[in-house]
Design a protein around this motif. Sequence first.
Motif, short mmCIF file in Angstrom:
data_model
loop_
_atom_site.label_atom_id
_atom_site.label_comp_id
_atom_site.label_asym_id
_atom_site.label_seq_id
_atom_site.Cartn_x
_atom_site.Cartn_y
_atom_site.Cartn_z
N MET A 169 -1.44 13.46 16.73
CA MET A 169 -0.43 13.30 15.82
C MET A 169 1.01 13.31 16.79
O MET A 169 1.17 14.27 17.54
CB MET A 169 0.01 14.29 14.66
CG MET A 169 0.78 13.96 13.69
SD MET A 169 0.83 15.21 12.31
CE MET A 169 -0.18 14.40 11.10
N ASP A 170 1.86 12.27 16.82
CA ASP A 170 3.04 12.38 17.65
C ASP A 170 4.31 13.19 16.96
O ASP A 170 3.90 13.40 15.83
CB ASP A 170 3.51 10.96 18.19
CG ASP A 170 3.46 10.11 16.92
OD1 ASP A 170 3.31 10.20 15.86
OD2 ASP A 170 4.51 8.83 17.06
N LYS B 159 7.19 11.88 15.90
CA LYS B 159 7.86 11.46 14.84
C LYS B 159 7.11 11.66 13.55
O LYS B 159 7.84 11.95 12.60
CB LYS B 159 7.99 9.82 15.08
CG LYS B 159 9.17 9.41 15.87
CD LYS B 159 9.19 7.84 15.55
CE LYS B 159 10.51 7.42 16.34
NZ LYS B 159 10.72 6.16 16.18
N SER B 160 5.79 11.45 13.49
CA SER B 160 4.99 11.70 12.43
C SER B 160 5.10 13.18 11.76
O SER B 160 5.10 13.23 10.72
CB SER B 160 3.46 11.30 12.52
OG SER B 160 3.49 9.87 12.94
N LEU B 161 4.86 14.21 13.00
CA LEU B 161 5.03 15.76 12.40
C LEU B 161 6.50 15.99 11.88
O LEU B 161 6.22 16.59 10.81
CB LEU B 161 4.73 16.54 13.74
CG LEU B 161 4.85 17.89 13.41
CD1 LEU B 161 3.49 18.35 12.61
CD2 LEU B 161 4.58 18.63 14.85
N ARG C 83 8.34 13.63 10.20
CA ARG C 83 8.14 13.18 8.71
C ARG C 83 7.43 14.09 7.80
O ARG C 83 7.78 14.18 6.59
CB ARG C 83 7.48 11.90 8.84
CG ARG C 83 8.54 10.80 9.54
CD ARG C 83 8.03 9.18 9.42
NE ARG C 83 9.00 8.49 10.27
CZ ARG C 83 8.64 7.41 10.61
NH1 ARG C 83 7.44 6.89 10.72
NH2 ARG C 83 9.71 6.76 11.27
N VAL C 84 6.28 14.69 8.20
CA VAL C 84 5.48 15.29 7.30
C VAL C 84 6.20 16.56 7.00
O VAL C 84 6.27 17.10 5.93
CB VAL C 84 3.97 15.47 8.05
CG1 VAL C 84 3.46 16.92 7.24
CG2 VAL C 84 3.29 14.44 8.27
#
Length: 107
Positions: free
Chosen positions: A1-2, A4-6, A8-9
Amino acid sequence: MDGKSLARVVAVIFVAVAVTATALEMTRKEERPHDAATQLPAALAPSPPREGLRRCQALGEVALRDSGCLRLWAEQRDRFLGLNAPFATSASGPVTSPKDATSPEAR
């Protein structure tokens, strides 16, 4: 998981927790003591000084020559400024403030 995704979560989880906490707080019923519900708050209760100030307000410019209004204004001013010993005023004479030492009249 990069990254940005982390991010957002984490943001979605934070918003979900905030919405849930707000919903719970809004549904909570406030318990009030029965005595407090029947009494008026101190700010809304009529008081003699407040009624006197209303009377002076209704008098308009005539209140500038009314000794009762002048005395009441002096008391309110002293209370506002936090002075322990209000100025000694006579009921028959107008209320005057002491001359400022820096004013042209005092020289």
